[in-house]
Scaffold this motif. Structure first.
Motif, mmCIF file in Angstrom:
data_model
loop_
_atom_site.group_PDB
_atom_site.id
_atom_site.type_symbol
_atom_site.label_atom_id
_atom_site.label_comp_id
_atom_site.label_asym_id
_atom_site.label_seq_id
_atom_site.Cartn_x
_atom_site.Cartn_y
_atom_site.Cartn_z
ATOM 1 N N UNK A 43 11.672 46.322 56.196
ATOM 2 C CA UNK A 43 13.062 46.099 55.796
ATOM 3 C C UNK A 43 13.913 46.151 57.059
ATOM 4 N N UNK A 44 14.115 45.028 57.745
ATOM 5 C CA UNK A 44 14.878 45.051 58.992
ATOM 6 C C UNK A 44 16.276 45.651 58.799
ATOM 7 N N UNK A 45 16.668 46.598 59.629
ATOM 8 C CA UNK A 45 18.021 47.163 59.517
ATOM 9 C C UNK A 45 19.096 46.087 59.573
ATOM 10 N N UNK A 46 20.180 46.347 58.859
ATOM 11 C CA UNK A 46 21.315 45.429 58.773
ATOM 12 C C UNK A 46 22.350 45.832 59.816
ATOM 13 N N UNK A 47 22.582 44.961 60.793
ATOM 14 C CA UNK A 47 23.549 45.237 61.858
ATOM 15 C C UNK A 47 24.824 44.442 61.594
ATOM 16 N N UNK A 48 25.931 45.157 61.513
ATOM 17 C CA UNK A 48 27.199 44.532 61.162
ATOM 18 C C UNK A 48 28.271 44.854 62.193
ATOM 19 N N UNK A 49 29.061 43.846 62.520
ATOM 20 C CA UNK A 49 30.278 44.039 63.297
ATOM 21 C C UNK A 49 31.434 44.058 62.302
ATOM 22 N N UNK A 50 32.258 45.106 62.371
ATOM 23 C CA UNK A 50 33.325 45.302 61.390
ATOM 24 C C UNK A 50 34.661 45.415 62.116
ATOM 25 N N UNK A 51 35.658 44.765 61.547
ATOM 26 C CA UNK A 51 37.020 44.868 62.067
ATOM 27 C C UNK A 51 37.956 45.136 60.912
ATOM 28 N N UNK A 52 38.661 46.277 60.947
ATOM 29 C CA UNK A 52 39.609 46.579 59.889
ATOM 30 C C UNK A 52 40.846 45.706 60.043
ATOM 31 N N UNK A 53 41.628 45.603 58.992
ATOM 32 C CA UNK A 53 42.848 44.803 59.057
ATOM 33 C C UNK A 53 43.876 45.414 60.001
ATOM 34 N N UNK A 54 43.676 46.684 60.349
ATOM 35 C CA UNK A 54 44.534 47.321 61.353
ATOM 36 C C UNK A 54 44.081 47.053 62.775
ATOM 37 N N UNK A 55 42.936 46.351 62.919
ATOM 38 C CA UNK A 55 42.476 45.967 64.240
ATOM 39 C C UNK A 55 41.416 46.865 64.846
ATOM 40 N N UNK A 56 40.969 47.902 64.116
ATOM 41 C CA UNK A 56 39.947 48.793 64.662
ATOM 42 C C UNK A 56 38.570 48.157 64.496
ATOM 43 N N UNK A 57 37.786 48.118 65.581
ATOM 44 C CA UNK A 57 36.470 47.499 65.551
ATOM 45 C C UNK A 57 35.376 48.557 65.708
ATOM 46 N N UNK A 58 34.362 48.449 64.887
ATOM 47 C CA UNK A 58 33.224 49.364 64.976
ATOM 48 C C UNK A 58 31.993 48.658 64.432
ATOM 49 N N UNK A 59 30.862 49.321 64.565
ATOM 50 C CA UNK A 59 29.607 48.747 64.111
ATOM 51 C C UNK A 59 28.973 49.622 63.040
ATOM 52 N N UNK A 60 28.310 48.959 62.101
ATOM 53 C CA UNK A 60 27.516 49.633 61.080
ATOM 54 C C UNK A 60 26.066 49.176 61.207
ATOM 55 N N UNK A 61 25.152 50.106 61.024
ATOM 56 C CA UNK A 61 23.735 49.766 60.893
ATOM 57 C C UNK A 61 23.244 50.382 59.590
ATOM 58 N N UNK A 62 22.787 49.544 58.677
ATOM 59 C CA UNK A 62 22.185 50.013 57.437
ATOM 60 C C UNK A 62 20.681 50.034 57.600
ATOM 61 N N UNK A 63 20.048 51.150 57.249
ATOM 62 C CA UNK A 63 18.616 51.297 57.492
ATOM 63 C C UNK A 63 17.897 51.865 56.280
ATOM 64 N N UNK A 64 16.655 51.439 56.112
ATOM 65 C CA UNK A 64 15.755 51.981 55.097
ATOM 66 C C UNK A 64 14.383 52.083 55.752
ATOM 67 N N UNK B 272 37.055 42.723 57.875
ATOM 68 C CA UNK B 272 36.220 41.548 58.129
ATOM 69 C C UNK B 272 34.856 42.042 58.584
ATOM 70 N N UNK B 273 33.803 41.449 58.042
ATOM 71 C CA UNK B 273 32.445 41.900 58.331
ATOM 72 C C UNK B 273 31.574 40.692 58.646
ATOM 73 N N UNK B 274 30.733 40.797 59.659
ATOM 74 C CA UNK B 274 29.773 39.729 59.928
ATOM 75 C C UNK B 274 28.439 40.323 60.359
ATOM 76 N N UNK B 275 27.371 39.627 60.003
ATOM 77 C CA UNK B 275 26.028 40.018 60.433
ATOM 78 C C UNK B 275 25.914 39.694 61.918
ATOM 79 N N UNK B 276 25.623 40.708 62.724
ATOM 80 C CA UNK B 276 25.634 40.538 64.172
ATOM 81 C C UNK B 276 24.416 41.232 64.786
ATOM 82 N N UNK B 277 23.218 40.661 64.613
ATOM 83 C CA UNK B 277 22.011 41.301 65.132
ATOM 84 C C UNK B 277 22.004 41.343 66.647
#
Length: 341
Positions: free
Chosen positions: A150-171, A108-113
């Protein structure tokens, strides 16, 4: 899981305004390559990657006439990719969005600035990435107002196994002196662009440091348009954007082995992830621009990095169809991270 970052040159030019693929024999925006050829090459590369999530740099445009998410999801359906859902954050006006394609059955992924929004006056402490950052870059007692094109993309991610982490996509901003018509213009624009890029890196580093201080599992990925020793202006500022983002000695750090190798290379060959034709010199320039940097909590999981370089990676070189597709699809090559999440 396999996580990837991939800068797709002129991806936007492969879609019509309805998000449909322009699978025809007209020229793409890439030199001497048709739209059908580039689309088919990209399909082969994305299929070979078989990634659970791909941070797409220079994704299709998002504006009043076009929508990035439907275009990316159309592309994913056309090649039956597992990573078939797309998400973007703050759109920009450069025709180069930052987006994530991902497998919705695995995460599961959501935009979470993060950070506070700002007005035109800005803020000096890690404001939201669609805002304004105040920083004195040249020690003249006057703060500069910096924005992300190009504002970086901040994402909150939760795997189906329940592990939560964050991704930041940058250019990060390119240092190339686009628009220069004289040697003086080249000098002026190159220095100005590097100053702005370093300011963006400092802004982004503030956000990274906050996550590291909280112990949040974090991935920073994308095209940083920089690396150690890439231009003659670096000595004016003492450090590259990559070094700032990774963290200086004594700071909490994020890690990418390719970046570390490049920093230590000196006279030895460094890894590369992009290949550009230099018309004035009639040769190709190779550079390390694409990274997946991770926090200590993720590094402890013993992940494996790979640059899908058609000449440097033996598995890519040994498959002529994939090798040719990588060269035709983009001037950048994918970087992947295999990790147990």
């Amino acid at each position: 899981m396999r996580i990837a970052t991939y800068n797709v040159e002129w991806f936007n030019a492969l879609f019509d305004d309805q998000g449909g693929l322009l699978m025809d024999d007209r020229w793409s925006a890439r030199h001497d390559i048709t739209r059908a050829q580039q689309i088919e090459a990209l399909g082969l590369v994305f299929t070979a990657l078989d990634a659970d999530a791909i941070m797409v740099i220079e994704a299709p445009d998002q504006n009043s006439r076009r929508a990035s998410v439907p275009a990316l999801e159309t592309f994913a359906r056309a090649f039956d990719l597992r990573a078939k859902s797309a998400i973007i954050g703050f759109p920009n006006d450069t025709q180069q969005e930052i987006a994530l394609l991902y497998d919705p059955y695995l995460m599961d992924v959501c935009h979470d600035p993060q950070g506070d929004p700002t007005g035109k006056k800005g803020a000096s402490e890690a404001p939201r990435f669609d805002g304004v950052f105040r920083i004195d870059l040249d020690i003249d007692a006057t703060e500069d107002l910096v924005r992300f094109s190009k504002p970086p993309l901040e994402l909150a991610v939760r795997t189906m196994g329940g592990f939560e982490f964050r991704m930041i996509g940058a250019h990060l901003k390119s240092k190339a002196p686009h628009g220069a018509v004289s040697e003086d213009d080249v000098m002026r624009l190159s220095i100005a662009n590097r100053r702005k890029q370093l300011a963006q890196a400092i802004w982004l580093r503030q956000r990274i440091a906050a996550h590291l201080a909280e112990g949040t599992p974090l991935m920073l990925m994308g095209d940083l348009n920089d690396g150690p020793g890439l231009d003659e202006f670096e000595h004016l500022f003492g450090r590259s954007s990559v070094e700032i983002l990774m963290g200086l000695p004594g700071e909490l750090q994020i890690f990418d082995p390719n970046a570390r190798r490049a920093l230590a290379a000196k006279l030895n060959a460094a890894p590369t992830s992009a290949r550009f034709w230099i018309e004035s010199e009639h040769r190709y320039l190779q550079a390390l621009l694409d990274y997946i940097m991770i926090s200590p909590t993720l590094r402890a999981k013993h992940p494996k990095w790979r640059i899908w370089h058609p000449f440097d990676d033996p598995a890519c070189w040994s498959k002529p169809e994939l090798r040719d597709a990588l060269l035709m699809a983009s001037d950048h090559f994918p970087v992947t991270l295999d990790i147990d999440l």
